[in-house]
Design an enzyme around this catalytic site. Structure first.
Site, mmCIF file in Angstrom:
data_model
loop_
_atom_site.group_PDB
_atom_site.id
_atom_site.type_symbol
_atom_site.label_atom_id
_atom_site.label_comp_id
_atom_site.label_asym_id
_atom_site.label_seq_id
_atom_site.Cartn_x
_atom_site.Cartn_y
_atom_site.Cartn_z
ATOM 1 N N TYR A 1 0.865 -1.175 0.000
ATOM 2 C CA TYR A 1 0.000 0.000 0.000
ATOM 3 C C TYR A 1 0.909 1.235 0.000
ATOM 4 C CZ TYR A 1 -4.116 2.733 1.511
ATOM 5 O OH TYR A 1 -5.133 3.637 1.595
ATOM 6 N N ARG B 1 -6.019 10.037 -11.352
ATOM 7 C CA ARG B 1 -5.353 10.799 -10.275
ATOM 8 C C ARG B 1 -4.908 9.776 -9.241
ATOM 9 N NH1 ARG B 1 -5.534 10.419 -5.366
ATOM 10 N NH2 ARG B 1 -7.508 11.252 -4.670
ATOM 11 N N LYS C 1 -5.508 -1.582 -2.481
ATOM 12 C CA LYS C 1 -6.680 -1.360 -1.612
ATOM 13 C C LYS C 1 -7.341 -2.697 -1.294
ATOM 14 C CE LYS C 1 -6.822 3.236 -1.531
ATOM 15 N NZ LYS C 1 -6.967 4.134 -0.393
ATOM 16 N N GLU D 1 -11.974 4.613 -6.856
ATOM 17 C CA GLU D 1 -10.677 4.998 -6.291
ATOM 18 C C GLU D 1 -9.890 5.864 -7.261
ATOM 19 O OE1 GLU D 1 -9.806 4.031 -3.108
ATOM 20 O OE2 GLU D 1 -8.207 5.489 -3.393
ATOM 21 N N ASP D 2 -9.403 6.966 -6.768
ATOM 22 C CA ASP D 2 -8.470 7.817 -7.496
ATOM 23 C C ASP D 2 -8.957 8.246 -8.882
ATOM 24 O OD1 ASP D 2 -7.042 7.630 -5.211
ATOM 25 O OD2 ASP D 2 -5.263 6.713 -6.055
ATOM 26 N N ASP E 1 -13.981 6.263 -2.179
ATOM 27 C CA ASP E 1 -13.080 6.183 -1.039
ATOM 28 C C ASP E 1 -12.396 7.518 -0.778
ATOM 29 O OD1 ASP E 1 -11.269 5.084 0.858
ATOM 30 O OD2 ASP E 1 -9.786 4.822 -0.732
ATOM 31 N N ASP E 2 -11.955 8.175 -1.839
ATOM 32 C CA ASP E 2 -11.198 9.419 -1.664
ATOM 33 C C ASP E 2 -12.073 10.535 -1.128
ATOM 34 O OD1 ASP E 2 -8.553 8.618 -2.877
ATOM 35 O OD2 ASP E 2 -9.958 8.052 -4.442
ATOM 36 N N ASN F 1 -0.508 12.063 -0.256
ATOM 37 C CA ASN F 1 0.286 10.849 -0.504
ATOM 38 C C ASN F 1 0.974 10.939 -1.856
ATOM 39 O OD1 ASN F 1 -0.592 9.457 1.846
ATOM 40 N ND2 ASN F 1 -2.551 9.085 0.852
HETATM 41 N N1 LIG Z 1 -4.700 10.629 3.546
HETATM 42 C C1 LIG Z 1 -5.623 10.079 2.822
HETATM 43 O O1 LIG Z 1 -6.308 9.148 3.237
HETATM 44 C C2 LIG Z 1 -5.869 10.596 1.447
HETATM 45 C C3 LIG Z 1 -7.011 10.169 0.779
HETATM 46 C C4 LIG Z 1 -7.264 10.621 -0.504
HETATM 47 C C5 LIG Z 1 -6.370 11.491 -1.097
HETATM 48 N N2 LIG Z 1 -5.267 11.882 -0.438
HETATM 49 C C6 LIG Z 1 -4.300 12.775 -1.064
HETATM 50 O O2 LIG Z 1 -4.873 14.048 -1.295
HETATM 51 C C7 LIG Z 1 -4.095 14.719 -2.266
HETATM 52 C C8 LIG Z 1 -5.007 15.574 -3.108
HETATM 53 O O3 LIG Z 1 -5.884 14.796 -3.844
HETATM 54 P P1 LIG Z 1 -6.987 15.496 -4.786
HETATM 55 O O4 LIG Z 1 -7.676 14.411 -5.513
HETATM 56 O O5 LIG Z 1 -7.837 16.426 -4.003
HETATM 57 O O6 LIG Z 1 -6.058 16.285 -5.769
HETATM 58 P P2 LIG Z 1 -6.443 17.394 -6.799
HETATM 59 O O7 LIG Z 1 -5.327 17.468 -7.764
HETATM 60 O O8 LIG Z 1 -7.826 17.209 -7.284
HETATM 61 O O9 LIG Z 1 -6.458 18.726 -5.906
HETATM 62 C C9 LIG Z 1 -5.327 19.348 -5.408
HETATM 63 C C10 LIG Z 1 -5.733 20.688 -4.837
HETATM 64 O O10 LIG Z 1 -4.596 21.272 -4.258
HETATM 65 C C11 LIG Z 1 -4.511 22.622 -4.695
HETATM 66 N N3 LIG Z 1 -3.119 23.086 -4.683
HETATM 67 C C12 LIG Z 1 -2.154 22.822 -5.589
HETATM 68 N N4 LIG Z 1 -1.047 23.527 -5.285
HETATM 69 C C13 LIG Z 1 -1.326 24.209 -4.152
HETATM 70 C C14 LIG Z 1 -0.593 25.124 -3.359
HETATM 71 N N5 LIG Z 1 0.662 25.454 -3.676
HETATM 72 N N6 LIG Z 1 -1.192 25.661 -2.262
HETATM 73 C C15 LIG Z 1 -2.461 25.328 -1.931
HETATM 74 N N7 LIG Z 1 -3.205 24.486 -2.667
HETATM 75 C C16 LIG Z 1 -2.641 23.934 -3.759
HETATM 76 C C17 LIG Z 1 -5.104 22.623 -6.078
HETATM 77 O O11 LIG Z 1 -5.525 23.917 -6.486
HETATM 78 C C18 LIG Z 1 -6.275 21.658 -5.877
HETATM 79 O O12 LIG Z 1 -7.371 22.365 -5.346
HETATM 80 C C19 LIG Z 1 -3.326 13.627 -3.003
HETATM 81 O O13 LIG Z 1 -1.956 13.704 -2.679
HETATM 82 C C20 LIG Z 1 -3.877 12.323 -2.432
HETATM 83 O O14 LIG Z 1 -2.896 11.313 -2.322
HETATM 84 C C21 LIG Z 1 -4.999 11.461 0.831
HETATM 85 O O1 LIG Z 2 -4.110 5.576 -1.369
HETATM 86 C C1 LIG Z 2 -3.945 6.075 -0.263
HETATM 87 O O2 LIG Z 2 -3.009 5.803 0.476
HETATM 88 C C2 LIG Z 2 -4.942 7.063 0.264
HETATM 89 C C3 LIG Z 2 -5.775 7.703 -0.735
HETATM 90 O O3 LIG Z 2 -6.748 6.865 -1.250
HETATM 91 C C4 LIG Z 2 -5.033 8.428 -1.826
HETATM 92 O O4 LIG Z 2 -5.569 8.504 -2.919
HETATM 93 O O5 LIG Z 2 -3.947 8.952 -1.563
HETATM 94 MG MG LIG Z 3 -7.154 7.191 -3.208
#
Ligand SMILES: NC(=O)c1ccc[n+]([C@@H]2O[C@H](COP(=O)([O-])OP(=O)(O)OC[C@H]3O[C@@H](n4cnc5c(N)ncnc54)[C@H](O)[C@@H]3O)[C@@H](O)[C@H]2O)c1
Ligand SMILES: O=C(O)C[C@H](O)C(=O)O
Ligand SMILES: [Mg+2]
Length: 627
Positions: free
Chosen positions: A135, A188, A206, A277-278, A300-301, A456
């Site tokens: 993962y 994504r 996952k 997912e993603d 999930d996201d 991530n």
């Molecule tokens: N921890 C978790 O469980 C978990 C779950 C899902 C996603 N994520 C992570 O969330 C992150 C974002 O995913 P997403 O689908 O929303 O991405 P996305 O590309 O749709 O959105 C990114 C956002 O960040 C903004 N951004 C970019 N540069 C920036 C900056 N310098 N300052 C402030 N904002 C800025 C963009 O304008 C956009 O609104 C990914 O890295 C993903 O791995 C984590």
């Molecule tokens: O995949 C992960 O570790 C969490 C989340 O679903 C992501 O998209 O980053």
């Molecule tokens: Mg994800």
């Protein structure tokens, strides 16, 4: 006999019957032998049945395996020991950590292809060590390099070229029983952007957690890639790339492919649960809204991450020695307004409103606790081109002038002026919480400022725990999406690095939905999952700064989450029951019994007793009859 005593007798009989069913389903699942139609090498070459050197002599005789294996019969413990010695050598010889992780993934993947039971036994028993390989973060590297790493397919691939064929293609999958599908279009992948067909790796990762954490039977999981092309210019030019080398389909054409896919999988497996997912922000919410009231699906996201984040935010309030009623007073700066950021904002606002009395006024006023900053800075009402989801969180010009801020203010300016309680990153920008920003965050008015660097994989985390604890202070709460080690703060003190990842919810949401037989996955079920996670940590743990469980407890938290989801599905009358356990039976179970029911239905990684039967119509095998 009086009516009353007849009723009492009747209901105690019913309860006995339900208890019998709970334990019966457990006994059946654990002890029923697996009927197979294979013999000899065909068994050894089938990862679902292969036990390698662990086949006993009687089994070797019974299944015509004698002479096909080395003489010495080993226990599974001996097999695992041998495997781990090999793994250790690889680790020692690797050039660096990245090479070592990829090498470990390769070796584990080969084991997955050969012997599923042993693979999952290792994963379950050493989840802390191997989750970061199968993962996040290693799976992200695997997706990036997937075309080169590809050896054997896993799961199913539907492409834009398969339009009109999906309804029949799903029958190419060998199992009549599929409980859980994780599907991605690769647009994504974590914070790495569009990886096209290579994104299948995250669906596989996952589902590994579905087996390891939720005990979903590995024979009933199915990773799926919908390949509608890629907009990644490097992949479009790469001769080794394994996906469609065309730009992504868009608009109606794209939606019609996803529609066809959903119809096809639900037509073959009407009770399956589909986790999206993603998918890129542009489609994530649109598809969720399109399907969530018709199919058993969730994103999930958007939904899982929101639940985990809200549980963490509530944990941060508890860590300040405050009551839940104080949550709606927290000032929260969110960096990132993609589908994840939006999901968290909406869920946190709903939770605040509920705490404040769940009325229109509460909902309206809760919006002013959030400050949303994207790539163009602070989002205000002056911003054009914001999505409808973000509009309610755009700050009013009048309000922000009071704070000395304006449209597009930088994250640093926002943190300096707002002095928030929480800084939460879902931006996919590694290091976004720079030294200056963390220094400014020292001005937080909270007694325990909280940093959620949730992007991530590891390289995309907005900051590391070392940076956070050393710059902001020892007293903070820290969580990240990918795993980091705890920080030694000196003098015996530890800075806890929590992993705020949706892995603490999605397995339980899936398992709870499956066992309740709920028709859809409601907001209430998701809310119940999130509340369960937020209540899971003890007061003592929360005070130390531990707001999420360690991954070693993932099976236990998943069980609790699944039970909470089932209870909510029953309360909302969405549950329809599953197998021997009808809705009426489920309704009669108390809290402990539901928990026991969940536990009893979790698959265990034990080698099954294999029985050969050449009558292909033999249909009484709960493990699933497989070719
Ligand atoms: N921890 C978790 O469980 C978990 C779950 C899902 C996603 N994520 C992570 O969330 C992150 C974002 O995913 P997403 O689908 O929303 O991405 P996305 O590309 O749709 O959105 C990114 C956002 O960040 C903004 N951004 C970019 N540069 C920036 C900056 N310098 N300052 C402030 N904002 C800025 C963009 O304008 C956009 O609104 C990914 O890295 C993903 O791995 C984590
Ligand atoms: O995949 C992960 O570790 C969490 C989340 O679903 C992501 O998209 O980053
Ligand atoms: Mg994800």
């Amino acid at each position: 006999m009086s009516n009353f005593s007849r009723q009492v007798r009747l209901s105690s009989n019913l309860i006995r019957d339900v208890h019998y069913r709970i334990s019966r389903s457990f006994t059946i699942e654990c002890h029923r032998p697996t009927i197979i139609h294979k013999k000899g090498v065909d068994i050894i070459h089938n990862p679902w049945y292969n036990k390698g050197t662990a086949f006993s002599m009687t089994e070797r005789d019974r299944l015509e395996l004698r002479g096909l294996l080395p003489t010495n019969v080993q226990t599974v413990e001996q097999q695992i020991d041998r495997f781990k010695t090999d793994l250790k050598k690889i680790e020692m010889n690797a050039r660096d950590g990245d090479t070592a992780s990829l090498a470990k993934w390769r070796i584990l993947n080969r084991l997955h292809d050969r012997n599923e039971t042993m693979y999952y036994k290792i994963l379950i028993n050493q989840i802390t060590e191997y989750a970061p390989i199968v993962y996040t973060p290693t799976v992200a590297r695997v997706c990036q390099k997937y075309s080169g790493l590809f050896r054997r397919p896993r799961g199913m691939y539907f492409s834009a070229a398969d339009r009109g064929e999906m309804m029949s293609m799903v029958y190419n999958w060998p199992s009549d029983q599929v409980d859980m599908i994780v599907v991605t279009d690769g647009s994504r992948i974590m914070g790495l952007g569009d990886l096209g067909v290579q994104g299948i790796g995250i669906a596989i990762g996952k589902l590994d957690l579905y087996v390891a954490a939720a005990g979903i039977n590995p024979q009933r999981v199915l990773p799926i890639m919908i390949d509608v092309g890629t907009n990644n210019e490097t992949l479009l030019k790469d001769p080794r790339y394994l996906g469609l080398q065309e730009h992504r389909l868009e608009g109606e054409e794209y939606v019609s492919i996803i529609d066809e896919f959903m119809e096809a999988v639900f037509n073959r497996w009407p009770h399956v649960i589909v986790q999206f997912e993603d998918f890129q922000a542009k489609w994530a919410s649109t598809l969720l809204n399109r399907y969530r009231n018709t199919y058993r699906m969730f994103n999930d996201d958007v939904q899982g991450t929101a639940g985990v984040a809200v549980a963490g935010l509530l944990g941060a309030v508890r860590a300040q020695d405050k009551m839940m009623i104080d949550f709606p007073k927290q000032n929260i700066v969110v960096a990132g307004a993609g589908s994840e950021g939006v999901g968290v904002l909406k869920a946190a606002r709903r939770t605040m409103a509920r705490i404040l009395g769940n009325n229109k006024h509460a909902f309206k006023s809760a919006r002013s606790q959030f400050w949303v900053v994207d790539v163009n800075g602070l989002i205000t009402e002056e911003r054009t081109n914001v999505s409808d989801d973000i509009k309610p969180f755009a700050r009013k010009t009048k309000e922000i002038t009071r704070w000395g801020l304006k449209e597009g203010a930088t994250l640093l300016e926002v943190v300096q002026e707002v002095k928030p309680d929480v800084l939460l990153g879902l931006s996919a920008v590694g290091g976004l919480f720079s030294k200056e920003i963390l220094e400014a965050f020292r001005g937080s008015t909270s007694t325990r400022p909280a940093i959620f660097a949730l992007s991530n994989p590891t390289t995309n985390a907005e900051c590391t725990p070392e940076e956070a604890f050393s710059i902001v202070g020892k007293n903070i709460i820290f969580a990240s999406g990918s795993p980091f080690k705890d920080v030694d703060l000196g003098g015996g003190e530890i800075g806890y690095s929590n992993q705020g990842n949706n892995m603490y919810l999605f397995p339980g949401i899936g398992l709870g939905t499956l066992l309740s037989g709920a028709r859809i996955i409601s907001d209430g079920m998701l809310q119940a999952a999130s509340e369960c996670l937020s209540e899971y940590m003890t007061e003592d743990e929360v005070h130390k700064g531990i707001i999420y469980p360690p991954i070693s407890r993932i099976r236990d938290i998943t069980k609790a989450v699944a039970a909470a989801v089932i209870r909510e599905a029953i309360d909302e009358r969405l549950a329809e029951g599953y197998r021997e356990m009808s809705y009426r039976d489920l309704k009669r179970l108390n809290k402990e019994e539901i928990l026991m029911h969940v536990e009893n239905n979790m698959w265990q990684p034990d080698y099954p007793t294999l029985i050969y039967n050449n009558r292909r119509t033999f249909k009484h095998n709960l493990q699933g009859i497989r070719e």
